[in-house]
Design an enzyme around this catalytic site. Structure first.
Site, short mmCIF file in Angstrom:
data_model
loop_
_atom_site.label_atom_id
_atom_site.label_comp_id
_atom_site.label_asym_id
_atom_site.label_seq_id
_atom_site.Cartn_x
_atom_site.Cartn_y
_atom_site.Cartn_z
N CYS A 223 40.89 -86.69 -78.62
CA CYS A 223 42.18 -86.42 -77.99
C CYS A 223 43.03 -85.53 -78.90
O CYS A 223 43.46 -85.96 -79.97
CB CYS A 223 42.89 -87.74 -77.70
N CYS A 226 46.52 -86.86 -79.67
CA CYS A 226 46.43 -88.03 -80.56
C CYS A 226 46.34 -87.58 -82.02
O CYS A 226 46.97 -88.15 -82.91
CB CYS A 226 45.23 -88.90 -80.21
#
Length: 306
Positions: A223, A226
């Site tokens: 991600c 993230c």
């Protein structure tokens, strides 16, 4: 650009992943039949990883160039030069479960020359991470290694743990490289690393009294957002250690993590769950640094005016 593979948890057939983007604010995946927030707490204890400060990257003009192969110079001695597939496999095996960062470069690539000094500086700072350099145009053995690893463009960075590739990037800059090393090299952080529901229950039980807020950072291995927000999480974990406990879980690490995300009705990542005295008191979805800090302060009892 990062190669993001679809993930799946075999026992959970109702997971539909959406690929993450380093540009988007969140990465999405959908669960059917989400369950309400619930946590089953048990009396237990959790070990917090040792704290280690991560200093800013400062590169001197005299830093080594990836075009210089052979015996490592003193300035980049912590970066291991790889000359064959056998050396590469042995280095990954020797590292065991440590993070291994591999740069695939060529002597004629200006981008490789520019990014390599930053990797050298990271190797001096992150003693719990192994750094490797493969010069693709050094010999037929290194060319064969690049073909085996399907390297098409340089500089190319691959990240390994336990001999398994967990992430890869192409054409990234120093900030992205540092962020990736911070995100995937978790043992040097003050953030508690959680690997399943049992770890979450232990952490909550340990902090049931004392008044500390738990901030649980839930993400995925591939991600982009993230990774982007994680350096902020690290900084906050050091500056707010007296009042806040920071923890992290990658939902696609194993089946237990996926089940936890499903039970917590986590639809997008990164999602930050705010937990106090065993109860989830709020959540923030996104990678905005300012918004995250504001939400943490708000749930910590600090009045925030927008």
């Amino acid at each position: 650009m990062a190669t993001v593979a679809n993930f799946s948890a075999k026992p959970i057939t109702t997971v539909i992943p959406r690929l993450s983007s380093a540009v988007a604010s969140t990465s999405s995946f959908v669960f059917f039949d989400p369950k309400p927030n619930s946590l089953i707490l048990k009396q237990s204890w959790v070990k917090t990883p040792s704290k280690r400060r991560f200093s800013a990257v400062k590169v001197k003009a005299s830093a080594a160039s990836p075009g210089k192969v052979g015996t490592p110079a003193a300035k980049d001695e912590k970066v291991q030069k790889i000359h064959s597939g056998e050396e590469f496999d042995e280095a990954l095996k020797k590292a065991k479960n440590k993070l291994v960062v591999v740069e695939f470069a060529t002597s004629k690539s200006d981008q490789s020359s520019k990014i390599y000094p930053f990797m050298v500086e990271l190797s001096r700072t992150c003693n719990d991470v192994d750094f490797l350099l493969v010069m693709g145009d050094e010999s037929e053995k290194t060319r064969e290694l690049c073909r085996r690893e399907k390297i098409e463009k340089v500089p190319h960075f691959s990240f390994y743990k336990s001999m398994e590739k967990i992430h890869e990037e192409e054409g990234i800059g120093p900030d992205q490289l540092m962020g990736d090393v911070l995100y995937y090299g978790d043992s040097h952080s003050a953030v508690v690393q959680l690997h399943g529901r049992a770890d979450v229950e232990k952490l909550i039980d340990e902090n049931r009294t004392g008044g500390k807020l738990i901030v649980l950072d839930v993400g995925l291995k591939h991600c982009g957002p993230c990774v982007k927000v994680y350096p902020t999480v690290l900084k906050l974990s050091r500056s707010m250690s007296e009042s806040v406990v920071f923890a992290r879980m990658n939902g696609d690490e194993n089946d237990s993590c996926m089940e936890f995300l499903k039970d917590m009705n986590v639809i997008e990542v990164p999602t930050f769950l705010f937990i106090r005295q065993g109860d989830i008191c709020g959540r923030y979805v996104g990678s905005g640094k300012g918004e995250l800090i504001g939400e943490i302060l708000r749930y910590s009892g600090v009045r925030v005016t927008y």
